[in-house]
Design a protein around this motif. Structure first.
Motif, PDB file in Angstrom:
ATOM      1  N   UNK A  36       0.871  -1.181   0.000  1.00  0.00           N
ATOM      2  CA  UNK A  36       0.000   0.000   0.000  1.00  0.00           C
ATOM      3  C   UNK A  36       0.902   1.223   0.000  1.00  0.00           C
ATOM      4  N   UNK A  37       0.583   2.202  -0.869  1.00  0.00           N
ATOM      5  CA  UNK A  37       1.375   3.424  -0.978  1.00  0.00           C
ATOM      6  C   UNK A  37       0.452   4.623  -0.805  1.00  0.00           C
ATOM      7  N   UNK A  38       0.762   5.462   0.164  1.00  0.00           N
ATOM      8  CA  UNK A  38       0.001   6.689   0.400  1.00  0.00           C
ATOM      9  C   UNK A  38       0.826   7.882  -0.053  1.00  0.00           C
ATOM     10  N   UNK A  42      -3.378  10.327  -3.285  1.00  0.00           N
ATOM     11  CA  UNK A  42      -4.255   9.223  -2.914  1.00  0.00           C
ATOM     12  C   UNK A  42      -3.512   7.972  -2.505  1.00  0.00           C
ATOM     13  N   UNK A  43      -4.239   6.866  -2.504  1.00  0.00           N
ATOM     14  CA  UNK A  43      -3.736   5.574  -2.037  1.00  0.00           C
ATOM     15  C   UNK A  43      -3.712   4.588  -3.191  1.00  0.00           C
ATOM     16  N   UNK A  44      -2.613   3.826  -3.305  1.00  0.00           N
ATOM     17  CA  UNK A  44      -2.497   2.787  -4.323  1.00  0.00           C
ATOM     18  C   UNK A  44      -2.225   1.449  -3.659  1.00  0.00           C
ATOM     19  N   UNK A  45      -2.865   0.408  -4.173  1.00  0.00           N
ATOM     20  CA  UNK A  45      -2.691  -0.939  -3.652  1.00  0.00           C
ATOM     21  C   UNK A  45      -2.186  -1.845  -4.762  1.00  0.00           C
ATOM     22  N   UNK A  46      -1.352  -2.809  -4.393  1.00  0.00           N
ATOM     23  CA  UNK A  46      -0.833  -3.751  -5.387  1.00  0.00           C
ATOM     24  C   UNK A  46      -0.459  -5.049  -4.700  1.00  0.00           C
ATOM     25  N   UNK A 139       5.209   3.892   2.113  1.00  0.00           N
ATOM     26  CA  UNK A 139       5.013   2.576   1.520  1.00  0.00           C
ATOM     27  C   UNK A 139       4.981   1.534   2.615  1.00  0.00           C
ATOM     28  N   UNK A 140       3.918   0.750   2.644  1.00  0.00           N
ATOM     29  CA  UNK A 140       3.809  -0.361   3.577  1.00  0.00           C
ATOM     30  C   UNK A 140       3.789  -1.666   2.796  1.00  0.00           C
ATOM     31  N   UNK A 141       4.638  -2.607   3.183  1.00  0.00           N
ATOM     32  CA  UNK A 141       4.711  -3.888   2.478  1.00  0.00           C
ATOM     33  C   UNK A 141       4.669  -5.051   3.468  1.00  0.00           C
ATOM     34  N   UNK A 142       3.914  -6.066   3.083  1.00  0.00           N
ATOM     35  CA  UNK A 142       3.913  -7.329   3.823  1.00  0.00           C
ATOM     36  C   UNK A 142       4.368  -8.418   2.873  1.00  0.00           C
ATOM     37  N   UNK A 143       5.425  -9.113   3.261  1.00  0.00           N
ATOM     38  CA  UNK A 143       5.997 -10.183   2.446  1.00  0.00           C
ATOM     39  C   UNK A 143       5.883 -11.499   3.195  1.00  0.00           C
ATOM     40  N   UNK A 144       5.365 -12.511   2.514  1.00  0.00           N
ATOM     41  CA  UNK A 144       5.278 -13.856   3.102  1.00  0.00           C
ATOM     42  C   UNK A 144       5.903 -14.845   2.121  1.00  0.00           C
ATOM     43  N   UNK A 145       6.850 -15.630   2.630  1.00  0.00           N
ATOM     44  CA  UNK A 145       7.612 -16.544   1.774  1.00  0.00           C
ATOM     45  C   UNK A 145       7.615 -17.934   2.397  1.00  0.00           C
TER      46      UNK A 145
END
Length: 462
Positions: A36-38, A42-46, A139-145
């Motif tokens: 998520x990027x603020x 505005x806000x963008x999600x990917x 920028x907020x990121x969540x990574x799961x591996x």
């Protein structure tokens, strides 16, 4: 543990079949990144995902790697069919394939909502700190591996690793001037439902406020002094300097090359007494990178320099086998499509005995470095150049004016030998940097250090 990526017994059989007196490993991976990027607009999600599996074989001629861009137990023999073990050589992808199944929309939505709220909290805090002056990109990121390693020696490792990272970039503008500052907060978390608690609103707001304060301060920055100067590196993020200037050179595949800066130096004093440099995949507490490396070895803390003496290189299984050393969990790969290489994880300097105030007071004139964001290093010679984006002058033993961007240059051996004061205020910057090696980029690393003084270093403009 989630549903197995592929059948473990089948993977082990392929690894055993490929190993004709050599080392072989099947590596399978499922990786998901939610972002998520603020920004002001505005806000963008990917979301990004990758899934696949590969087979690495270490022979006398080098490392051969083949991969498939999907997870399917019945396709494992394809990795073996075109492998050097079958007498045909080759490396790279096998044509064809398809992406794995999508993750559930419900899980995606919940993660997106949590990340959106987190970046919104940071952006609002940064903007409110100095209304009309500061704006933020967060920028907020969540990574799961999820990974599986099956080796020729029967080792089987399946593991789940996850982390959340929040990167707050605050821009301050006033009277045509601009200053920009980055702060990072992160935590180790594999459960999407635990994201919010892993970092917490207090840490998020503190990071945003700190970035805003320094950005506004830096609007009054002056040109940095140039020449050979004493350089004091603040605790935390400036640990990126040692990552650049000596960390790569201490990765065993680099150190073992003819003419390498640190080649043949084990047991030699490279730095003053009191300097201990460590690499640990489990540091710092609560923000580790992994429990097992990408070759199935348990993550271990390695003292590279101990009391100024070079004690170890960073090994993967290949370099450990070539030198008679024990592997210690530093074989990392960008994804299933690559072979493992010796790589840093969290590289940090152990604390000393001086307070940061004592170190600054002992410096009549110099540069105080608060942030390093990029650098380049010749891995063989150890020559480096790094960019300082935030710092202050030291005059008469006191911190004074903020400085504009500066460049530090030199050699790793030169920096190590010139470190003369070590603070007691060890801090980390978890997940703060993206590292490149032989095209495997971006690989996340962490750094840490107490306040350090380098007695003399070359400083120039940006």
């Amino acid at each position: 543990m989630s549903t197995p990526l592929i059948d473990q017994d089948a993977a082990a059989r392929v690894a055993a079949a490929a190993a004709t007196g050599c080392r072989a490993e099947v590596f399978a991976e499922s990786w998901v990144l939610s972002r998520a990027v603020a920004e002001q607009d505005g806000l963008r999600l990917a979301q990004r995902r990758r899934e696949g599996m590969g087979l690495s074989l270490v022979t006398a001629q080098g490392v051969h790697h083949r991969h498939l861009p999907w997870l399917a137990t019945d396709r494992l023999p394809l990795l073996l069919a075109d492998h050097p073990a079958a007498g045909r050589g080759g490396a790279g992808p096998i044509p064809g394939g398809q992406d794995g199944p999508d993750v559930s929309a419900e899980a995606d939505l919940a993660t997106a909502e949590t990340l959106s709220r987190m970046v919104g909290v940071a952006a609002a805090e940064a903007g409110a700190a100095y209304p009309g002056v500061t704006t933020a990109r967060v920028t907020g990121e969540f990574t799961r591996r999820v990974t599986l390693v099956a080796r020729e020696d029967g080792v089987l490792r399946e593991d789940v690793n996850g982390r959340v990272e929040l990167r707050v970039t605050v821009t301050a503008r006033r009277n045509g001037g601009t200053a920009r500052v980055l702060r990072v907060a992160g935590a180790e978390v594999a459960d999407p439902g635990a994201l919010a608690a892993a970092v917490g609103d207090e840490r998020i707001r503190a990071a945003a406020r700190a970035a805003a304060v320094v950005a506004v301060r830096d609007l009054d920055a002056v040109d940095p002094p140039v020449g050979e100067l004493s350089v004091v590196l603040a605790a935390g993020g400036p640990g990126a300097l040692l990552h650049e200037v000596c960390g790569h050179g201490l990765e065993a595949d680099v150190a073992l090359q003819p003419g390498a800066a640190y080649g043949g130096a084990l047991g030699q004093r490279l730095a003053p007494s009191g300097l201990t440099l460590i690499d640990s995949p489990r540091a710092p507490a609560g923000a580790g990178l992994y429990r097992f490396d990408d070759e199935g070895e348990p993550a271990a803390e390695v003292a590279l320099l101990e009391d100024g003496v070079l004690r170890s290189y960073l090994h993967d299984r290949r370099t450990a086998g070539a030198t008679g050393a024990e592997p210690h969990g530093h074989g990392r790969r960008l994804s299933y499509a690559y072979p493992a290489l010796p790589r840093m994880s969290c590289t940090y300097v152990a604390p000393g005995t001086l307070s940061p105030e004592e170190i600054v007071a002992a410096t009549p004139f110099g540069l105080y470095v608060e942030s390093i964001v990029s650098g380049e290093t010749d891995m063989s010679s150890g020559r480096f150049s790094v960019r300082v984006t935030s710092g202050r002058l030291i005059e008469n033993g006191r911190l004074t004016a903020p400085i504009r961007e500066a460049t530090l240059t030199g050699t790793g051996l030169g920096v190590l030998s010139a470190i003369d004061l070590i603070g007691d205020d060890l801090r980390f910057m978890p997940y703060g940097y993206q590292c490149n090696k032989l095209g495997q980029f971006p690989l996340t690393v962490s750094v840490g250090q107490p306040t350090l003084r380098v007695a003399a270093m070359a400083v120039s403009g940006p």
